[in-house]
Design a protein around this motif. Structure first.
Motif, PDB file in Angstrom:
ATOM      1  N   ALA A 102       0.820  -1.221   0.000  1.00 48.96           N
ATOM      2  CA  ALA A 102       0.000   0.000   0.000  1.00 48.96           C
ATOM      3  C   ALA A 102       0.854   1.272   0.000  1.00 48.96           C
ATOM      4  N   ALA A 103       1.970   1.232   0.728  1.00 50.16           N
ATOM      5  CA  ALA A 103       2.805   2.439   0.844  1.00 50.16           C
ATOM      6  C   ALA A 103       3.431   2.843  -0.490  1.00 50.16           C
ATOM      7  N   GLY A 104       3.468   1.911  -1.459  1.00 48.28           N
ATOM      8  CA  GLY A 104       4.151   2.218  -2.712  1.00 48.28           C
ATOM      9  C   GLY A 104       3.229   2.596  -3.857  1.00 48.28           C
ATOM     10  N   ILE A 105       1.925   2.697  -3.569  1.00 50.46           N
ATOM     11  CA  ILE A 105       0.944   2.925  -4.639  1.00 50.46           C
ATOM     12  C   ILE A 105       1.284   4.169  -5.473  1.00 50.46           C
ATOM     13  N   ASP A 106       1.533   5.282  -4.790  1.00 53.37           N
ATOM     14  CA  ASP A 106       1.743   6.538  -5.540  1.00 53.37           C
ATOM     15  C   ASP A 106       2.952   6.439  -6.462  1.00 53.37           C
ATOM     16  N   LEU A 107       4.029   5.865  -5.929  1.00 50.72           N
ATOM     17  CA  LEU A 107       5.259   5.763  -6.742  1.00 50.72           C
ATOM     18  C   LEU A 107       5.034   4.867  -7.953  1.00 50.72           C
ATOM     19  N   VAL A 108       4.358   3.731  -7.738  1.00 47.04           N
ATOM     20  CA  VAL A 108       4.128   2.803  -8.858  1.00 47.04           C
ATOM     21  C   VAL A 108       3.216   3.462  -9.900  1.00 47.04           C
ATOM     22  N   CYS A 109       2.166   4.138  -9.428  1.00 45.53           N
ATOM     23  CA  CYS A 109       1.253   4.812 -10.373  1.00 45.53           C
ATOM     24  C   CYS A 109       2.031   5.843 -11.191  1.00 45.53           C
ATOM     25  N   HIS A 110       2.919   6.575 -10.525  1.00 40.58           N
ATOM     26  CA  HIS A 110       3.709   7.585 -11.225  1.00 40.58           C
ATOM     27  C   HIS A 110       4.546   6.929 -12.335  1.00 40.58           C
ATOM     28  N   GLU A 111       5.224   5.833 -11.986  1.00 46.70           N
ATOM     29  CA  GLU A 111       6.081   5.159 -12.976  1.00 46.70           C
ATOM     30  C   GLU A 111       5.250   4.637 -14.143  1.00 46.70           C
ATOM     31  N   MET A 112       4.065   4.078 -13.847  1.00 45.42           N
ATOM     32  CA  MET A 112       3.234   3.509 -14.913  1.00 45.42           C
ATOM     33  C   MET A 112       2.721   4.616 -15.849  1.00 45.42           C
ATOM     34  N   THR A 113       2.422   5.771 -15.255  1.00 44.56           N
ATOM     35  CA  THR A 113       1.975   6.895 -16.083  1.00 44.56           C
ATOM     36  C   THR A 113       3.111   7.355 -16.989  1.00 44.56           C
ATOM     37  N   GLU A 114       4.323   7.366 -16.413  1.00 44.98           N
ATOM     38  CA  GLU A 114       5.498   7.724 -17.219  1.00 44.98           C
ATOM     39  C   GLU A 114       5.685   6.767 -18.391  1.00 44.98           C
ATOM     40  N   LEU A 115       5.333   5.505 -18.168  1.00 48.02           N
ATOM     41  CA  LEU A 115       5.481   4.493 -19.237  1.00 48.02           C
ATOM     42  C   LEU A 115       4.377   4.614 -20.284  1.00 48.02           C
ATOM     43  N   GLY A 116       3.362   5.417 -19.990  1.00 44.24           N
ATOM     44  CA  GLY A 116       2.313   5.631 -20.992  1.00 44.24           C
ATOM     45  C   GLY A 116       0.930   5.146 -20.581  1.00 44.24           C
ATOM     46  N   SER A 117       0.775   4.696 -19.319  1.00 40.86           N
ATOM     47  CA  SER A 117      -0.557   4.252 -18.893  1.00 40.86           C
ATOM     48  C   SER A 117      -1.514   5.444 -18.853  1.00 40.86           C
ATOM     49  N   THR A 118      -2.750   5.189 -19.289  1.00 43.47           N
ATOM     50  CA  THR A 118      -3.736   6.287 -19.253  1.00 43.47           C
ATOM     51  C   THR A 118      -4.870   5.990 -18.284  1.00 43.47           C
TER      52      THR A 118
END
Ligand SMILES: C[S@@+](CC[C@H](N)C(=O)[O-])C[C@H]1O[C@@H](n2cnc3c(N)ncnc32)[C@H](O)[C@@H]1O
Length: 307
Positions: A14-30
């Motif tokens: 749970a503590a890593g949600i924001d960081l993972v979401c950020h990385e996925m958005t950087e990779l192109g997730s919409t």
């Protein structure tokens, strides 16, 4: 519109949600959803409810992204985060294609023609319907506001409202507090109310309610306002409030003061476990009732003001 999307499932502390979401958005997730946190705009998150330690993210990528190597690139990004997010596993996730219709169309299966009482019919714009001579057909295209009839709280209100119009004439002046899509206001107008006032604290809801009034050719009977309930003038033969239990209780005095003698008060949005809270708030205010309707985990309380 895309014909399909690429979906990847990742389990994340749970503590890593924001960081993972950020990385996925950087990779192109919409688009990203958290499986354990379904969004229900009507239920306030319980602050005491613990968040699971491990959450599942569904990450969506548009199909124009190179599919080959995408799962590998996701794993590499996760690997970079391991020092920052203890417990994060940088496994190569499984990737699958999902049809766009899964998103854009599937929900419509849960929103079909709804018959309420002897006359009211709620019809989504994409469904054909041949009305009978006495049918009052409410046509609705859910916009960005709550209220399609499929939510139990709305359904309970519609049933109570339709019952009030089984008698002739039904309530002529109606106040709809928390009008949302305007579904209750429009239903009242179609069933015979002469004047309906909808109010909402949300500007988008007010606009959607007006659009729905126009679409159903009852705009002349319906006014919509952002003004707070306490400041609204007039007495009404029926007051509807599909807002939360706490909000119903907080507004008890103002809701009752807007009822004409003999008027009907319909309170919804009340979780069954909060029924007593609302009953207590409305006790000793010159009301007969409540008649209680229940559906799923929700209650709707109906009162009549003494004449
Ligand atoms: C659950 S929706 C109900 C929509 C519609 N009446 C129905 O029955 O489906 C509740 C609506 O009440 C509005 N609302 C919440 N508190 C309010 C208040 N104190 N005064 C007016 N509107 C309020 C919200 O913005 C939301 O649009």
């Amino acid at each position: 519109m895309n014909e399909f999307w690429l979906e990847i499932l990742i389990t994340v502390p749970a503590a890593g949600i924001d960081l993972v979401c950020h990385e996925m958005t950087e990779l192109g997730s919409t688009g990203i959803t958290v499986e354990e946190r379904p969004l229900d705009t009507f239920v306030i998150p319980d602050p005491d409810e613990g968040v699971p330690e491990i959450l599942t993210l569904k990450v969506y990528f548009p199909p124009d992204l190179p599919e080959a190597g995408l799962a590998q690139r996701v794993a590499e990004r996760l690997a970079c985060l391991v020092p920052l997010v203890p417990g994060l596993e940088p496994v190569v996730p499984r990737l699958r294609r999902i049809g766009a219709e899964d998103w854009a169309e599937n929900w419509k299966q849960h929103f079909g023609i709804l018959r309420i009482g002897s006359r009211l019919v709620v019809r989504p714009t994409w469904e054909d319907f041949q009305p009978g001579p006495r049918d009052a057909v409410l046509t609705l295209d859910p916009g960005m506001a709550f209220g399609t009839g499929s939510h139990a709280t709305t359904r309970l209100c519609l049933e109570a409202l339709a019952e009030a119009y089984e008698a002739c004439p039904g309530p002529q002046r109606v106040l709809d507090v928390g009008t949302g899509s305007g579904i209750l206001a429009v239903a009242a107008a179609l069933l015979g109310a002469r004047q309906v006032l909808g109010c909402d604290i949300d500007q988008t809801a007010c606009q959607v309610a007006l659009d729905n009034a126009r679409q159903n050719n009852v705009a002349q009977q319906i006014a919509v306002t952002l003004d707070p309930l306490e400041s609204l003038p007039g007495k009404f033969d029926m007051v509807l409030a599909n807002i939360l239990a706490e909000e119903n209780a907080r507004l008890a005095a103002a809701l009752v003061s807007h009822l004409a003698p003999g008027g009907v008060l319909i309170l919804s949005g009340i979780l069954q476990e909060k029924e007593q809270l609302v009953i207590d708030a409305f006790a000793g205010r010159g009301l007969a009732g409540p008649d209680i309707r229940r559906r799923e985990e929700w209650s709707c309380l109906c009162y009549r003001k003494e004449a």
